[in-house]
Design an enzyme around this catalytic site. Structure first.
Site, PDB file in Angstrom:
ATOM      1  N   CYS A 231       0.865  -1.176   0.000  1.00  0.00           N
ATOM      2  CA  CYS A 231       0.000   0.000   0.000  1.00  0.00           C
ATOM      3  C   CYS A 231       0.906   1.231   0.000  1.00  0.00           C
ATOM      4  CB  CYS A 231      -0.943  -0.032   1.205  1.00  0.00           C
ATOM      5  SG  CYS A 231      -0.073  -0.209   2.788  1.00  0.00           S
ATOM      6  N   TYR A 232       0.511   2.292   0.679  1.00  0.00           N
ATOM      7  CA  TYR A 232       1.340   3.497   0.706  1.00  0.00           C
ATOM      8  C   TYR A 232       2.507   3.363   1.685  1.00  0.00           C
ATOM      9  CZ  TYR A 232      -2.263   5.874  -2.005  1.00  0.00           C
ATOM     10  OH  TYR A 232      -3.140   6.233  -2.995  1.00  0.00           O
TER      11      TYR A 232
END
Length: 243
Positions: A66-67
């Site tokens: 993800c981030y």
């Protein structure tokens, strides 16, 4: 014993790539995925993830990112709960990976194009940010901005990077520069703005993008022309009249 999501670091991605049938899954937004992602990664949102749960064999190795590495742990745990046997999460997410790898990729790009560092200036005043914008190279522009590229640098004609983004007609690239705070109404040595250039070149989509971002229609160049005076297509003319 309860199975857990296995955490791996950025330098272990190549090891994961050697696993038979392994799938790398990007959990970020579609826009961020398209701007840049890890090689061979599949983008997956809610509905796509549901299909993967149903369609993939439960022995498929999965690596989520993800981030920053939190959402991938949560998503990985859900897949484990549905019976998947080998699930990984990337520590630090895409942000951590890009810190390790994008810098090296950017360094290679800089060297290939004759630049020694992020804010180098060639004899004609061209900078890496201008050159990448002219190429329409969105991932490199994004990396340059993250690495501290200066938005206010000008070439020998007094143009900034936004001028070259308008030239390449890359609207997403323009968004990156605008979001970074580049001067929409900067005037080059002839007093011309990006809006004037786009209008005179008949770049309707670019004109629309600049107007939406707040570019001024009232400025005049050294010949006392406005962007409206310079519009070369009916669409550009109408867009400027309505603004």
């Amino acid at each position: 014993m309860e199975k857990t999501v296995q955490r791996i670091c950025a330098d272990q991605i190549q090891n994961f790539a050697t696993l038979p049938g392994g799938i790398l899954i990007d959990l970020r937004s579609k826009a961020d995925y398209e701007t840049g992602h890890i090689d061979r990664a599949l983008h997956a949102n809610g509905s796509t993830l549901e299909k993967l749960i149903v369609q993939l064999p439960k022995n498929t190795p999965l690596l989520f990112y993800c981030y920053h590495g939190q959402a991938s742990l949560i998503q990985g745990k859900m897949f484990l709960d549905f019976g998947f046997m080998e699930v990984y999460s990337l520590n630090g997410g895409y942000h951590g990976w890009s810190h390790v790898y994008c810098k090296s990729q950017l360094k290679i790009w800089l060297e290939e194009h004759g630049f020694s560092q992020v804010n180098s200036v060639l004899p004609n005043g061209m900078t890496p940010l201008m050159h990448a914008s002219r190429q329409g190279n969105i991932p490199i522009v994004a990396d340059l901005l993250l690495s501290g590229a200066q938005l206010d640098q000008k070439n020998s004609d007094g143009n900034q990077a936004l001028w070259f983004a308008c030239y390449s007609e890359q609207l997403d690239l323009m968004d990156l520069l605008i979001a970074g705070g580049i001067d929409l109404d900067h005037r080059n040595d002839n007093g011309s703005t990006c809006l004037m250039y786009a209008a005179s070149s008949g770049k309707d989509a670019v004109v629309k993008k600049l107007l939406k971002a707040g570019a001024s229609v009232d400025l005049r160049n050294l010949d006392d022309f406005t962007a409206l005076d310079m519009a070369s297509t009916l669409e550009c003319l109408n867009l400027l009249r309505r603004s």
